[in-house]
Each structure stands twice: as C-alpha cells, then as structure tokens.
Design a protein around this motif. Structure first.
Motif, PDB file in Angstrom:
ATOM      1  N   ALA A 129       0.827  -1.206   0.000  1.00 48.39           N
ATOM      2  CA  ALA A 129       0.000   0.000   0.000  1.00 48.39           C
ATOM      3  C   ALA A 129       0.863   1.259   0.000  1.00 48.39           C
ATOM      4  O   ALA A 129       0.528   2.256  -0.653  1.00 48.39           O
ATOM      5  N   LEU A 130       1.961   1.216   0.726  1.00 48.69           N
ATOM      6  CA  LEU A 130       2.892   2.342   0.704  1.00 48.69           C
ATOM      7  C   LEU A 130       3.365   2.611  -0.724  1.00 48.69           C
ATOM      8  O   LEU A 130       3.344   3.747  -1.212  1.00 48.69           O
ATOM      9  N   SER A 131       3.789   1.568  -1.399  1.00 53.52           N
ATOM     10  CA  SER A 131       4.300   1.712  -2.758  1.00 53.52           C
ATOM     11  C   SER A 131       3.223   2.231  -3.705  1.00 53.52           C
ATOM     12  O   SER A 131       3.493   3.047  -4.587  1.00 53.52           O
ATOM     13  N   ALA A 132       1.987   1.767  -3.492  1.00 53.06           N
ATOM     14  CA  ALA A 132       0.900   2.159  -4.394  1.00 53.06           C
ATOM     15  C   ALA A 132       0.512   3.623  -4.218  1.00 53.06           C
ATOM     16  O   ALA A 132       0.089   4.278  -5.185  1.00 53.06           O
ATOM     17  N   HIS A 133       0.648   4.158  -2.996  1.00 54.12           N
ATOM     18  CA  HIS A 133       0.122   5.493  -2.720  1.00 54.12           C
ATOM     19  C   HIS A 133       1.188   6.560  -2.532  1.00 54.12           C
ATOM     20  O   HIS A 133       0.859   7.751  -2.455  1.00 54.12           O
ATOM     21  N   LEU A 134       2.443   6.169  -2.450  1.00 56.11           N
ATOM     22  CA  LEU A 134       3.505   7.163  -2.392  1.00 56.11           C
ATOM     23  C   LEU A 134       3.714   7.795  -3.770  1.00 56.11           C
ATOM     24  O   LEU A 134       3.414   7.177  -4.808  1.00 56.11           O
ATOM     25  N   MET A 135       4.241   9.004  -3.775  1.00 58.76           N
ATOM     26  CA  MET A 135       4.631   9.591  -5.058  1.00 58.76           C
ATOM     27  C   MET A 135       5.680   8.687  -5.713  1.00 58.76           C
ATOM     28  O   MET A 135       6.553   8.152  -5.016  1.00 58.76           O
ATOM     29  N   PRO A 136       5.602   8.475  -7.014  1.00 56.67           N
ATOM     30  CA  PRO A 136       6.540   7.548  -7.673  1.00 56.67           C
ATOM     31  C   PRO A 136       8.002   7.838  -7.362  1.00 56.67           C
ATOM     32  O   PRO A 136       8.799   6.907  -7.218  1.00 56.67           O
ATOM     33  N   VAL A 137       8.367   9.115  -7.233  1.00 53.26           N
ATOM     34  CA  VAL A 137       9.766   9.437  -6.974  1.00 53.26           C
ATOM     35  C   VAL A 137      10.223   8.936  -5.607  1.00 53.26           C
ATOM     36  O   VAL A 137      11.419   8.732  -5.376  1.00 53.26           O
TER      37      VAL A 137
END
Length: 411
Positions: free
Chosen positions: A361-369
């Motif tokens: 979920a962190l990866s999905a909702h963090l800014m891509p950078v």
C-alpha cells in the motif's frame, strides 16, 4: 534552581554546574575537551566546576585502561556517579503497565511489565506501577535516590489552555490526559486529573508526562530501529493506534502537544464511530480490538496470531488492516518525507503477514519518486519502548529533545 538569597556569582556558578551536569546526563561519559565544546565554558572555569562536582561525589573521573593509553597525559573520562540519581519511566498503556529504570550513568537498571483488565482505576494502576518498580533490580532500587519519573499516557497531553478550562498536561494544577471528544473506546482508561499528584505522592519526585506512543517514537529513534536517523515516522498498532514524528533530528510535539495522532486519520469514510467522535478513523480498523471484531473466533491476539499461518480468513483480515495502515502511512510520508518508517505495537508481531500488505500500500500510494526509498522497519524495543522514552524525557538524554517543549513537571 537558584535561591532568591544567592548573589549573582553564586547563581552563575550554579548555572555552570547545572550546564555541566545536563550535558553529562544527555551524552553520558565525556572527557574534559568534549565537555568544553558542549558547554562553551573556558578551560579554567570548567576545571573548577568539574573539580567541585568530583569532590562532592556527583562526578567520577576514570583513567583509560592501559591498553587504550597513548603517549602524553592520560585523558580521563568523566561520568555521573551511578548512585547520584536514578530515573523511572512508566507507560500506562490501555491494558498494561510497563516500567523501566536507569541511573544517571545511563545504565539500565531493569524493566518490567504487567497486563491488567479494562477499567482498572488510576489508583490501582499506580499501585501496580509501584509494585513493578519495587521489583526492579531484584528489589535493590533505592527510591530515595530517584531524580524524576517520566510517564507515558494514552491520548493527547497538551498545555493548559489560556482560559479557565481544565489543563491537560502534568502541570502543578492540571490533568495529565486530555479526554477525547465522544465516548471512550471500550477498555480505554478514563482520564484522571490527579494522576501526576498520585505519582508525586507515591514516589516523592517530579513527574513529567507525555503521550506514550510519542515517547515510544523517541525511544526507537534514540536507541531502537531508527537510531541516528534524522527524519522518522513511527506508528504503533496496539489496543489504540498512534505514533510520533522525528523531523530534522528533533521529536515533534506539535501545537498543544497534538502531534502523532495518526490513529485518527480517516481510513474508511463512513466507517465505525471512533472514540474521538469521528467516523472511520484508522484506529477503528487497525487496533487489536478491530482485528478481533473482524475475526471473533480467535478470542484474543495470541489466538489470532496463531491462526495466521493456516487460516486464509485470518490472513485476509490482516491483509485488509495492512492495506489501510499503508495507505495512511503513505499520506503522512507524502507530507513529511521520512527517511525511515517504523512499525511497532503488539499487532506488528504478525511479521511479514502485516508488513507485506503495508509495504504494498505504501508503494501504491507514495509519489513515484519516493517509492525506491521506502524503508519500513519493525520496532526493536518492544513493549517497554514507551517507558524508555519516558526516561529520555526525564534525563533529556536524547539529542532529539533539544528543541522539544517538555510538558511542565509536578514538583
């Protein structure tokens, strides 16, 4: 504190002594050169102050071991005498009391914990804390030597309002815990405005209070999973959900002490009513109580954790919890940009079954950078983290507290 009848030179000298002692409480053993850099005192003044403290027995000078000596005059290490004072940390969690003690030489004397049922009165909780403290170090802890008690409590701990409303910090007249709007969660201890007074009466020393999850964040960022990291986000999943922020190398308390209430970020719009009065807070979805409500056959947390390896329904419950936790953490991470995110509390004992959906979920909702820099770590200090953080509050023994407004003490 200087007495009114002291002259200016006596007050200046006392201030120098307090400065030296504070640096030694904060940093542990130091040599004179290090003390000079930290205090800014001249060599002559520092020598005079240290000599007087050594003569009084407050400071001990230790020569280096023969194997460590180099050419020239041996460099002595100065440390506070281990019997010069002690500090206790107490964490009044929702369903347990955790205690720890250290001496001023930064040596941990011991720690202990005990669970209790819901609704236990503050008087009985203080009695339980006193029994645990009495058993530390095989009963050899000398309460008369205590220099202070740091205390963690559930909920916001903030400064007294300017109006005549009740105070909610550990002031001389205020209450220690702010009662959240709405009805308290089932099993949550009721606030007790006399808690600092009860502790002061029982132990006879000043008492400092702060939010227990913020103190656990302080401990993890001082000695635990994120030691030495400048920007840390800490979240604890227990009977309640909360956390703390370290920003730019300093613990963040926030306006009126309300930082770290991550459990009251909305995770499910229109969801269950929370103890704070809102609907759908993360605490209503990711606390131990919420997990057991979603998987009632477990009976308790131990039963739930035991079911995880073989029961798909238990894993689905935890996957949903991890997804909600990760989504909320991502929102906070996007706002503050921590180097490290630490996840603790009893629910974190589920291990990868929780951490994997959180990280997804962190990866999905963090800014891509930001995604390549995800650094999610399990807490390492366990259930006594809040008590250890409370000790740091008393001894001020963490650089993370240099810009931190400490709640007033009960003297």
């Amino acid at each position: 504190m200087a007495h009114d009848h002291e002259g200016p030179l006596a007050r200046l000298r006392r201030g120098h002594e307090e400065l030296v002692l504070r640096q030694m409480r904060t940093h542990g053993p130091l040599n004179r050169a290090e003390l000079g850099r930290l205090t800014g005192l001249s060599r002559t003044t520092l020598y005079d102050i240290v000599s007087a403290l050594a003569d009084s027995g407050a400071v001990v000078a230790t020569a280096p071991a023969p194997a460590e000596r180099r050419r020239g005059r041996p460099v002595e290490t100065l440390t506070l005498h281990r019997d010069a004072g002690q500090a206790i940390g107490i964490d009044f969690a929702r369903r347990a009391v955790h205690v720890a003690a250290v001496n001023v030489a930064h040596e941990v004397i011991g720690s202990a914990s005990a669970p209790h049922g819901a609704g236990l009165t503050w008087e009985k909780r203080v009695d339980l804390a006193a029994r645990l403290v009495g058993g530390l170090a095989g009963g050899t802890l000398r309460l008369g030597a205590l220099s202070g008690i740091g205390v963690g409590v559930v909920g916001p701990v903030h400064d007294a309002p300017a109006t005549g409303a009740p105070a909610t910090n550990a002031s001389t007249t205020g209450a220690p815990v702010a009662e959240r709007p709405g009805s308290p969660a089932a099993g949550a201890p009721r606030p007790h405005e006399d808690l600092p007074v009860l502790l002061r009466k029982r132990f006879g020393v000043p008492v400092l209070l702060d939010n227990n999850t913020r103190l656990a964040a302080l401990a993890e960022a001082t000695w635990g999973a994120a030691a030495g990291v400048q920007d840390v986000l800490y979240l604890r999943l227990s009977h309640g959900v909360g956390g703390g922020l370290v920003v730019g190398g300093a613990l963040h308390r926030g306006a009126r002490g309300l930082s770290g209430e991550f459990g009251h970020i909305t995770a499910e719009p229109g969801g269950r009513r929370c103890s704070c009065g809102k609907d759908g807070c993360l605490e209503t979805a990711a606390s131990i109580g919420a997990v057991l409500d979603a998987f009632p056959g477990a009976g308790d947390l131990d039963g739930f954790l035991a079911a995880l390896p073989t029961d798909p329904a238990a894993r689905r419950v935890l996957d949903d919890v991890g997804t909600r936790v990760g989504t909320v953490l991502a929102a906070v991470c996007n706002a503050v940009g921590p180097h490290v995110t630490v996840l603790g509390g009893e629910l974190a004992e589920a291990g990868p079954a929780l951490f994997e959906p959180v990280e997804r979920a962190l990866s999905a909702h963090l800014m891509p950078v930001s995604r390549p820099d995800i650094d999610l770590r399990p807490a390492t200090l366990g259930e006594v983290g809040g008590a250890l953080g409370a000790i740091a509050l008393v001894l001020h023994d963490s650089p993370l507290l240099t810009r931190y407004h400490t709640p007033n003490s009960v003297e």
